[in-house]
Structure formats: C-alpha cells, structure tokens
Design an enzyme around this catalytic site. Structure first.
Site, PDB file in Angstrom:
ATOM      1  N   GLU A  39       0.824  -1.205   0.000  1.00  0.00           N
ATOM      2  CA  GLU A  39       0.000   0.000   0.000  1.00  0.00           C
ATOM      3  C   GLU A  39       0.867   1.268   0.000  1.00  0.00           C
ATOM      4  OE1 GLU A  39      -4.103  -1.580   1.988  1.00  0.00           O
ATOM      5  OE2 GLU A  39      -2.661  -0.728   3.382  1.00  0.00           O
TER       6      GLU A  39
ATOM      7  N   CYS B 126       6.927  -6.183   7.668  1.00  0.00           N
ATOM      8  CA  CYS B 126       7.858  -5.509   8.572  1.00  0.00           C
ATOM      9  C   CYS B 126       8.279  -6.479   9.660  1.00  0.00           C
ATOM     10  CB  CYS B 126       7.195  -4.285   9.191  1.00  0.00           C
ATOM     11  SG  CYS B 126       8.330  -3.260  10.144  1.00  0.00           S
TER      12      CYS B 126
ATOM     13  N   CYS C 141       6.188  -3.798  16.193  1.00  0.00           N
ATOM     14  CA  CYS C 141       5.545  -2.796  17.062  1.00  0.00           C
ATOM     15  C   CYS C 141       4.098  -3.214  17.302  1.00  0.00           C
ATOM     16  CB  CYS C 141       5.606  -1.403  16.431  1.00  0.00           C
ATOM     17  SG  CYS C 141       7.290  -0.842  16.134  1.00  0.00           S
TER      18      CYS C 141
ATOM     19  N   CYS D 261       3.276   8.725   0.909  1.00  0.00           N
ATOM     20  CA  CYS D 261       3.808   7.875   1.972  1.00  0.00           C
ATOM     21  C   CYS D 261       4.131   6.523   1.337  1.00  0.00           C
ATOM     22  CB  CYS D 261       2.736   7.756   3.054  1.00  0.00           C
ATOM     23  SG  CYS D 261       3.163   6.650   4.376  1.00  0.00           S
TER      24      CYS D 261
ATOM     25  N   CYS E  85       0.922  -1.418  15.470  1.00  0.00           N
ATOM     26  CA  CYS E  85       0.993  -1.131  14.030  1.00  0.00           C
ATOM     27  C   CYS E  85       0.434  -2.293  13.199  1.00  0.00           C
ATOM     28  CB  CYS E  85       2.448  -0.861  13.668  1.00  0.00           C
ATOM     29  SG  CYS E  85       2.686  -0.487  11.936  1.00  0.00           S
TER      30      CYS E  85
ATOM     31  N   CYS F  69      -1.771   6.609   9.780  1.00  0.00           N
ATOM     32  CA  CYS F  69      -0.519   6.057  10.299  1.00  0.00           C
ATOM     33  C   CYS F  69      -0.729   4.679  10.899  1.00  0.00           C
ATOM     34  CB  CYS F  69       0.035   6.927  11.415  1.00  0.00           C
ATOM     35  SG  CYS F  69       0.415   8.571  10.904  1.00  0.00           S
TER      36      CYS F  69
HETATM   37  N1  SAH Z   1       9.121   1.622  10.508  1.00  0.00           N
HETATM   38  C1  SAH Z   1       9.141   3.044  10.443  1.00  0.00           C
HETATM   39  C2  SAH Z   1       8.207   3.673   9.443  1.00  0.00           C
HETATM   40  C3  SAH Z   1       6.803   3.137   9.331  1.00  0.00           C
HETATM   41  S1  SAH Z   1       5.586   3.598  10.503  1.00  0.00           S
HETATM   42  C4  SAH Z   1       8.914   3.621  11.808  1.00  0.00           C
HETATM   43  O1  SAH Z   1       8.659   2.873  12.736  1.00  0.00           O
HETATM   44  O2  SAH Z   1       9.068   4.826  11.984  1.00  0.00           O
HETATM   45  C5  SAH Z   1       5.222   5.296  10.310  1.00  0.00           C
HETATM   46  C6  SAH Z   1       4.774   5.955  11.612  1.00  0.00           C
HETATM   47  O3  SAH Z   1       3.458   5.535  12.007  1.00  0.00           O
HETATM   48  C7  SAH Z   1       5.680   5.619  12.765  1.00  0.00           C
HETATM   49  O4  SAH Z   1       5.918   6.747  13.537  1.00  0.00           O
HETATM   50  C8  SAH Z   1       4.850   4.615  13.534  1.00  0.00           C
HETATM   51  O5  SAH Z   1       5.262   4.455  14.846  1.00  0.00           O
HETATM   52  C9  SAH Z   1       3.469   5.205  13.387  1.00  0.00           C
HETATM   53  N2  SAH Z   1       2.390   4.281  13.706  1.00  0.00           N
HETATM   54  C10 SAH Z   1       2.359   2.940  13.562  1.00  0.00           C
HETATM   55  N3  SAH Z   1       1.177   2.436  13.961  1.00  0.00           N
HETATM   56  C11 SAH Z   1       0.437   3.468  14.358  1.00  0.00           C
HETATM   57  C12 SAH Z   1      -0.880   3.602  14.874  1.00  0.00           C
HETATM   58  N4  SAH Z   1      -1.652   2.534  15.048  1.00  0.00           N
HETATM   59  N5  SAH Z   1      -1.325   4.840  15.169  1.00  0.00           N
HETATM   60  C13 SAH Z   1      -0.553   5.920  14.976  1.00  0.00           C
HETATM   61  N6  SAH Z   1       0.702   5.875  14.497  1.00  0.00           N
HETATM   62  C14 SAH Z   1       1.192   4.664  14.207  1.00  0.00           C
END
Ligand code: SAH
Length: 344
Positions: free
Chosen positions: A91, A111, A115, A104, A118, A332
């Site tokens: 995506e 990944c 986390c 984006c 996410c 995000c």
């Molecule tokens: N792996 C990288 C880039 C991808 S995530 C990173 O971790 O930075 C892009 C952003 O979205 C990151 O700041 C991540 O922490 C945030 N993110 C992930 N899941 C989210 C969620 N459920 N709500 C809000 N932000 C989120």
C-alpha cells in the site's frame, strides 16, 4: 533474469550502457523517459534506435505497477494497493497538504519490527523492496493521478533503516535533478530506532529529514510497545539522534502516538521534555489509530491538547498531526501488505 532498469542511479546506468556497448548519453535519454515522461515501456522511448529498444526489452524490465485497488477518503487522501509483480501487493498513500502533494511509501513487503500498535506487524515479512520498487510507487501515482509529487515520507509498510542501501539509493534516484528532482529536505525517513543505522545515515551527505518513532519515555513502556527498544534503549537512541543533529544540522522530528491510559499523562510529557531538552527537535503527536486486535486506543482530545500544551510551554515545539485517510484505513500504522496468491 532481466535487470530492473529503475534500480540504477543515473551514474550506474551510464556505466551499464557502456558495458553493453552503448554511449553513456543514452543513459540520460532513458532516464528522462523514465522519470520526466514517466513512460511504461521501452517502445515509447522514440529517440532510441530500434535495435537499442530491442536490447532493452530483451534484458531489462521497466517494472510498471498495476493498481489493484484505489480508495479515496472524504478528505482527498488516496490509498493505492499495488501489484508489485511477484505475487505481493503493497500500500501507498497520497496526501494533499497546503504545501503540495505528499506520498507515503512502503520500503518493505511486511515488517520485522513487531511494534504492537501497528497493522504492518500483523502479516508476515516477505522481503525488502529494491530501490526501483520504492521509486515506482511515486511514478505509478503520478501516472495515475497526473500530479507532481513534491514530498516523500518513508512511513508506509516496513522499516526503512532495515533496508538501508536500497532506501538510500531510492533517495538518490528521487533527488536526481535530471529526473524527479525531489529535494532531500522534502524526503523524510522514519525509523523505529535502529541506532547503528541512524549513525551511518548521519555520516552520509544527505539532508533528509529524520523522524524517530519514540512513542514512550521509559524503557519499560517503550519495550512493551516496540521490541526494538530491547536492542537499542532510549538513552542510546537519543545519543544517536544528537549525533545526527551534530553531523547534519537538521532538526529531528519525534513521532509520539498517544494512547489512552498508556503514554498520555502529564508524567510522560514531563519525561519527554527532559529527554529532548537542548536538542533541535519537533514533536509530532499522533492520536493513535486503533488496529484490529490492538490493545491501544486513542487518547481523549482533552489529554492530547494538555500534552501538546505542556510540551510547548516547556520549550519543546509540538503539533498534533492532522489525521488523514482514517476512513479508508490509510492513516498512520494502518497499512498492510497482501499476498495475491492467497484468498483476500
Ligand atoms: N518503521 C518506520 C516507518 C513506518 S511507521 C517507523 O517505525 O518509523 C510510520 C509511523 O506511524 C511511525 O511513527 C509509527 O510508529 C506510526 N504508527 C504505527 N502504527 C500506528 C498507529 N496505530 N497509530 C498511529 N501511528 C502509528
């Protein structure tokens, strides 16, 4: 196997042309067709001789993505699901801001970082994207939407610093002034905090914006949310950030997703001020987006405003990120990969 033509930087393509017995200026011609004209086939490159076009067709692939799905949000944000030609789909999101169009991009198919909040975590990691596969996301959107993209953020699926070489090469291709010509300062790389790679990036000459996904202020809490913190705890991460600022002179953006009763109280805000004191930094507060099976829910508006105001009153500039595309799962942390051979 055919080579991917978009995996070359302009200099590499010049060398490649020489290696196959062509003049280096052919590389510049091909480059302009790819990145200025955005063509989908070698046959459209009409200033190349027929034998050269045949040679290109036989040995290289242009890798144009097919659009499987396109969703449009009420706020104008668009999400694309691209068939990346190997049975996988990723995506990509196009967003409109006052300052221009921002995209984006995903850096990996899945990944590994795990986390907890996410959506990219839920589906198994398949592989990293090549430089050309990263760049094609921008080209495919420009082709479809007939727009010029001015900003690129590596905040889609994947951990960009876990695919360091290809991401940097993609930055180089995006930045090339004979092609897409997107300024390094208009490119943001977001990381969950792979410390040695942050230091390595600091040593490059690039002026990209670095975003750090911080999300918590104690190691206990951060490790619970982000397993990468077990390998690279907060103190090491902040040291690496200071090194990045020292080397590049660039401000760092810290992402902090606020989750109710988790990391959104005044004690967290106080610790955050202490952590970032004296750094040229900006805090981007994101109301956390709930994902399926995720245990975290959005903070109340009241808490978000309190948190922001506390930071601003204590010398740390903080803004709340406008939520875009939530109604099409494009916000995000909501992006996913798909395997096209499995039932959807
Ligand atoms: N792996 C990288 C880039 C991808 S995530 C990173 O971790 O930075 C892009 C952003 O979205 C990151 O700041 C991540 O922490 C945030 N993110 C992930 N899941 C989210 C969620 N459920 N709500 C809000 N932000 C989120």
């Amino acid at each position: 196997m055919k080579k991917k033509i978009k995996d070359f930087t302009l200099n590499e393509l010049k060398e490649e042309m020489e290696n196959i017995g062509e003049k280096p200026f052919r590389a510049t011609q091909i480059w302009e067709w790819l990145y200025k004209e955005n063509v989908s086939s070698f046959d459209e490159m009409t200033n190349l001789s027929l034998p050269l076009r045949t040679k290109l067709n036989d040995n290289y692939e242009i890798g144009t993505y097919n659009i499987i799905k396109k969703l449009e949000s009420k706020d104008g944000t668009k999400k694309f699901l691209f068939d990346i030609l190997d049975g996988n789909a990723i995506e990509t999101v196009l967003m409109e801001y006052k300052f221009g169009k921002s995209i984006c991009v995903s850096s990996q198919v899945g990944c590994k970082m795990g986390c907890k909040f996410c959506a990219s975590t839920g589906i198994q990691f398949a592989r990293s994207l090549s430089a050309g596969e990263i760049v094609e996301q921008i080209l495919a959107v420009q082709r479809e939407e007939k727009v010029k993209i001015s900003n690129v953020v590596f905040m889609g699926i994947g951990e960009p610093l876990d695919n360091y070489d290809n991401v940097l090469k993609a930055v180089k291709i995006l930045n090339d002034d004979k092609g897409l010509n997107i300024g390094a300062r208009h490119i943001s790389i977001s990381t969950s905090g792979i410390v040695p790679k942050i230091r390595q990036l600091a040593d490059e000459k690039w002026q990209c914006t670095l975003s750090i996904s911080l999300h918590a202020t104690t190691n206990e809490k951060r490790s619970e949310m982000m397993p990468v913190n077990n390998a690279y705890p907060i103190e090491e991460l902040i040291d690496a950030c200071k090194y990045y600022i020292e080397k590049t002179g660039r401000r760092i953006s810290f992402e902090y997703a606020l989750a109710k009763d988790n990391n959104d109280n005044l004690e967290d805000a106080k610790r955050l001020v202490k952590l970032l004191r004296g750094m040229i930094a900006h805090v981007n507060l994101i109301p956390i987006n709930k994902i399926d099976q995720g245990k975290y829910t959005k903070s109340t508006n009241e808490n978000i405003i309190k948190f922001r105001d506390y930071l601003n009153e204590n010398g740390i500039t903080a803004t709340v990120r406008r939520e875009l595309g939530a109604d099409i799962d494009a916000a995000c942390g909501q992006l996913r990969r798909q395997n096209l051979t499995e039932p959807k």
